[in-house]
Design a protein around this motif. Structure first.
Motif, short mmCIF file in Angstrom:
data_model
loop_
_atom_site.label_atom_id
_atom_site.label_comp_id
_atom_site.label_asym_id
_atom_site.label_seq_id
_atom_site.Cartn_x
_atom_site.Cartn_y
_atom_site.Cartn_z
N LEU A 1 -1.32 -6.78 8.17
CA LEU A 1 -2.78 -6.71 8.21
C LEU A 1 -3.23 -5.30 8.59
O LEU A 1 -4.13 -4.72 7.96
CB LEU A 1 -3.31 -7.74 9.21
CG LEU A 1 -4.81 -7.71 9.50
CD1 LEU A 1 -5.62 -8.01 8.24
CD2 LEU A 1 -5.15 -8.70 10.62
N GLY A 2 -2.59 -4.73 9.61
CA GLY A 2 -2.93 -3.38 10.03
C GLY A 2 -2.66 -2.36 8.93
O GLY A 2 -3.46 -1.45 8.69
N ALA A 3 -1.52 -2.51 8.27
CA ALA A 3 -1.17 -1.57 7.19
C ALA A 3 -2.21 -1.64 6.08
O ALA A 3 -2.58 -0.60 5.51
CB ALA A 3 0.22 -1.89 6.66
N ARG A 4 -2.67 -2.83 5.76
CA ARG A 4 -3.68 -2.96 4.70
C ARG A 4 -4.98 -2.27 5.11
O ARG A 4 -5.71 -1.73 4.26
CB ARG A 4 -3.93 -4.44 4.40
CG ARG A 4 -4.96 -4.71 3.34
CD ARG A 4 -4.60 -4.10 2.00
NE ARG A 4 -3.28 -4.53 1.55
CZ ARG A 4 -2.54 -3.87 0.68
NH1 ARG A 4 -2.97 -2.71 0.19
NH2 ARG A 4 -1.35 -4.32 0.31
N CYS A 5 -5.28 -2.26 6.42
CA CYS A 5 -6.50 -1.60 6.91
C CYS A 5 -6.27 -0.12 7.22
O CYS A 5 -7.21 0.58 7.61
CB CYS A 5 -7.01 -2.31 8.15
SG CYS A 5 -7.57 -4.01 7.86
N GLY A 6 -5.03 0.34 7.10
CA GLY A 6 -4.74 1.76 7.31
C GLY A 6 -4.61 2.18 8.75
O GLY A 6 -4.76 3.36 9.07
N ARG A 7 -4.28 1.24 9.64
CA ARG A 7 -4.13 1.60 11.05
C ARG A 7 -3.28 0.55 11.76
O ARG A 7 -3.18 -0.60 11.30
CB ARG A 7 -5.50 1.70 11.73
CG ARG A 7 -6.33 0.43 11.67
CD ARG A 7 -7.73 0.65 12.23
NE ARG A 7 -8.54 -0.56 12.15
CZ ARG A 7 -9.24 -0.91 11.10
NH1 ARG A 7 -9.22 -0.18 9.99
NH2 ARG A 7 -9.98 -2.02 11.12
N GLU A 8 -2.68 0.92 12.85
CA GLU A 8 -1.91 -0.02 13.66
C GLU A 8 -2.85 -0.85 14.52
O GLU A 8 -3.80 -0.32 15.11
CB GLU A 8 -0.92 0.74 14.54
CG GLU A 8 0.01 -0.17 15.32
CD GLU A 8 1.00 0.60 16.19
OE1 GLU A 8 1.87 -0.04 16.81
OE2 GLU A 8 0.88 1.85 16.26
N ILE A 9 -2.58 -2.13 14.60
CA ILE A 9 -3.38 -3.03 15.43
C ILE A 9 -2.69 -3.17 16.77
O ILE A 9 -1.59 -3.73 16.86
CB ILE A 9 -3.55 -4.39 14.76
CG1 ILE A 9 -4.29 -4.24 13.42
CG2 ILE A 9 -4.31 -5.36 15.67
CD1 ILE A 9 -4.39 -5.53 12.62
N VAL A 10 -3.33 -2.69 17.82
CA VAL A 10 -2.70 -2.68 19.14
C VAL A 10 -3.54 -3.43 20.17
O VAL A 10 -3.15 -3.51 21.34
CB VAL A 10 -2.44 -1.24 19.62
CG1 VAL A 10 -1.44 -0.55 18.71
CG2 VAL A 10 -3.74 -0.44 19.70
#
Length: 493
Positions: free
Chosen positions: A218-227
Motif C-alpha cells: 500500500l505504501g509503495a503504491r502511494c510512493g512512501r513508507e507507511i510508518v
C-alpha cells in the motif's frame, strides 16, 4: 426408443400451484430479458481487457468453482484430484482435464437439490446448447462439445459479456492495485461497464501473516513508507480517491464480526506499531479491524463510495487445506454475528447521514427478521444485500423475502448480487433470483395483497432498478486535505 434430448423445463424454480405459477410466468416474463447489473463479483478485469478465451471445460467450470469443488471433496476427492494447484508441497496434481471433467460428470447426482445444479444446468443447456445430461456415459461427448465451443470467438469473454446483456460488472481489487487494467478498459470504451471495488481486508487484520507485506505494498503504491497509523489512514484515503477516479462505486469488507467500535487514536497507533514490529493477539487484531470499519464509514461519507459488509465467515476452517492450498479454498464455515450491537457505533455516527450508504450481507438467516430487517427498516443509510454464499439458493432466497419484507419492504434491499468467480454462471444466478422473486410476488397477487401491475413493477425494480440505485455513489466529492496530500501539493508548487 430413441433417447429424448435434455431440455430444461421453462417453469423451473417457479411455484407448483397452477394459479400462482401462471401469475409467476407473467411476472418473470417482464424481467427475464432485463440487463444484468452485477455489482459484486470476482472476475479479473485483465481477462476482459485481453478478451480471454476460457481454456477447456475443466478450467472454466470446475477448477475455479469452490462450490463445486467443495461438494466433490466432501465425498472423498482431494482438491488436487480436481486440478486445484497446491501453494506448497509436492503432492501430484491431476493435469488430465478430461479426466477431471469425467469425475464431475459421473458424480452429477451429488448436486441434486443444490443451487450449483441449477447454475450448471443453465450454463450447459442455455449458454452452451448441451442436449445431454451429465453422466459417466455422456462426459466425453459433452467435453468435446464444450471444447469446440470454447475455441470459437463467440465464446470469448467479451462476446459472452454482450450476449449475457451485462450492463455493468464490478470487480474486487486490493488497495495497492494500480488499476491499470481498468484504465485500459476505459480507453477501450468499457469504463462504464467494468468498474473496480475497493477491498481493504488484507490491511485491516494485523494478525494475518500477510499484513506487513500488504501495508508495504500500500505504501509503495502511494510512493512512501507507511510508518504511523495516521500515515496508514492517509494512504487508504488516497487510494480510495484513486478508485473513485477509476469509476468505483463501492468498497467491500469481509470481516469475521460486525464490530464497528472506534478506538482512541493512541490505542490504534499502539496496535499498528506492535503489528509493524511483531505478532498481534487476536483480540487486538479484531479491535483494530472494527475500528477500521468505523473509519471506512467515515471515509465513505466523504468520498461517496457505498460500503458493503460481508461478516460471519470463519475462513479456512481446515488448517491442512489452508496450508496446502492457501486461503479461501472451500473450508469456510458460517458463524453467528451480532449486528445490532456491533453496528451501533457506526450507525450512531453515520446512520442518518445522507452522504452514507451501507449494504449488509449475512449467511446467518436467523438474523434476517430479528436484526437486519429492523435495522434497514429504520436507518435511511442501510440496505439489505441479497442472500449470499450458502443462502443464494431457491429456498434461501424465498426465505429471505419471507423474513425481511414485512419489516423492511422491498425497497430497503439492494437487488441481487451474484458474487461469483465463475463468469458463465452470472446469467444463471440472476435468472434464478428473478424466478424466485416472481414466485414470491405471484403469491402476493394471488392473495390480493398486490395487483399484478404492482408486482410486475416491483419485480423489475428488484432485478434492475434497485441494484443501480443502491450502488450509486453518494454525490461528487473532492479529496480532503490530509497531511500527506498537503505535503504532495506543496512539493508540486
Amino acid at each position: 426408443m430413441a433417447e429424448q434430448p435434455w431440455v430444461l423445463h421453462p417453469d423451473r424454480a417457479l411455484p407448483t400451484e397452477p394459479g400462482q405459477r401462471s401469475i409467476a410466468r407473467e411476472i418473470y416474463a417482464s424481467t427475464a430479458a432485463l440487463p444484468i447489473v452485477s455489482m459484486h463479483g470476482h472476475i479479473e478485469p485483465g481477462a476482459i481487457r485481453r478478451n480471454d478465451a476460457f481454456g477447456d471445460p475443466a478450467e472454466l467450470f470446475i477448477i475455479p468453482d469452490h462450490y463445486l469443488v467443495r461438494m466433490l471433496v466432501s465425498q472423498g476427492y482431494h482438491n488436487s484430484d480436481l486440478g486445484v494447484q497446491p501453494h506448497q508441497g509436492d503432492a501430484p496434481v491431476e493435469t488430465d482435464h478430461r479426466l477431471i471433467w469425467r469425475r464431475f460428470a459421473e458424480n452429477w447426482k451429488l448436486f441434486r437439490g443444490t443451487p450449483t445444479r441449477y447454475w450448471m444446468e443453465h450454463e450447459l443447456s442455455v449458454v452452451f446448447g448441451i442436449t445431454q445430461e451429465p453422466s459417466a456415459a455422456t462426459a466425453d461427448a459433452i467435453y468435446d462439445h464444450l471444447s469446440a465451443s470454447l475455441s470459437t470467438p463467440e465464446f470469448r469473454i467479451r462476446a459472452l459479456f454482450n450476449r449475457f446483456n451485462i450492463e455493468i460488472l464490478s470487480t474486487t481489487d486490493a488497495p495497492d492495485s494500480d488499476l491499470a487494467e481498468h484504465a485500459a478498459l476505459a480507453d477501450q470504451g468499457w469504463g462504464e461497464r467494468v468498474v473496480p471495488t475497493f477491498r481493504p481486508d488484507g490491511v485491516f487484520y494485523p494478525d494475518r501473516v500477510t499484513w506487513r507485506a500488504a501495508v508495504r505494498a500500500l505504501g509503495a503504491r502511494c510512493g512512501r513508507e507507511i510508518v504511523s497509523y495516521q500515515g496508514f489512514l492517509d494512504a487508504l484515503q488516497e487510494r480510495r480517491f484513486a478508485f473513485v477516479a477509476a469509476g468505483a462505486r463501492a468498497t467491500d469488507h469481509g470481516h469475521l464480526t460486525a464490530n464497528t467500535t472506534p478506538l482512541a487514536a493512541a490505542d490504534a497507533e499502539r496496535i499498528f506499531q506492535q503489528a509493524l514490529s511483531g505478532p498481534v493477539d487476536a483480540a487486538s487484531a479484531e479491535a483494530f479491524a472494527g475500528n477500521m470499519l468505523f473509519e471506512s464509514a467515515r471515509m465513505s461519507a466523504e468520498d461517496g463510495l457505498v460500503m458493503q459488509l460481508h461478516p460471519g465467515v470463519a475462513r479456512d476452517h481446515s488448517a491442512a487445506i489452508q496450508k496446502a492450498y492457501g486461503a479461501d479454498n472451500g473450508f469456510d464455515i458460517p458463524v453467528a454475528v451480532d449486528f445490532t450491537r456491533g453496528l451501533q457505533p457506526l450507525l450512531n455516527a453515520f446512520g442518518l447521514d445522507p452522504r452514507f450508504r451501507l449494504i449488509l450481507f449475512t449467511i446467518d438467516e436467523t438474523v434476517y427478521s430479528r436484526e437486519l430487517a429492523p435495522i434497514a427498516g429504520a436507518y435511511p443509510s442501510v440496505r439489505l444485500g441479497a442472500p449470499w454464499w450458502f443462502l443464494d439458493s431457491p429456498a434461501g432466497m424465498a426465505r429471505f423475502r419471507e423474513l425481511v419484507t414485512e419489516t423492511a419492504g422491498f425497497y430497503n434491499t439492494s437487488g441481487f448480487v451474484d458474487d461469483t468467480r465463475a463468469f458463465a454462471s452470472i446469467p444463471a444466478r440472476h435468472d434464478l433470483s428473478r424466478r424466485v422473486d416472481a414466485g414470491y410476488l405471484a403469491r402476493l397477487v394471488g392473495e390480493h395483497r398486490l395487483t399484478l401491475d404492482e408486482a410486475t413493477e416491483t419485480a423489475i425494480d428488484l432485478a434492475y432498478t434497485l441494484p443501480l440505485t443502491a450502488y450509486a455513489r453518494r454525490g461528487a466529492v473532492t479529496p480532503p486535505a490530509t497531511p500527506a496530500r498537503a505535503e504532495a501539493e506543496s512539493a508540486a508548487q
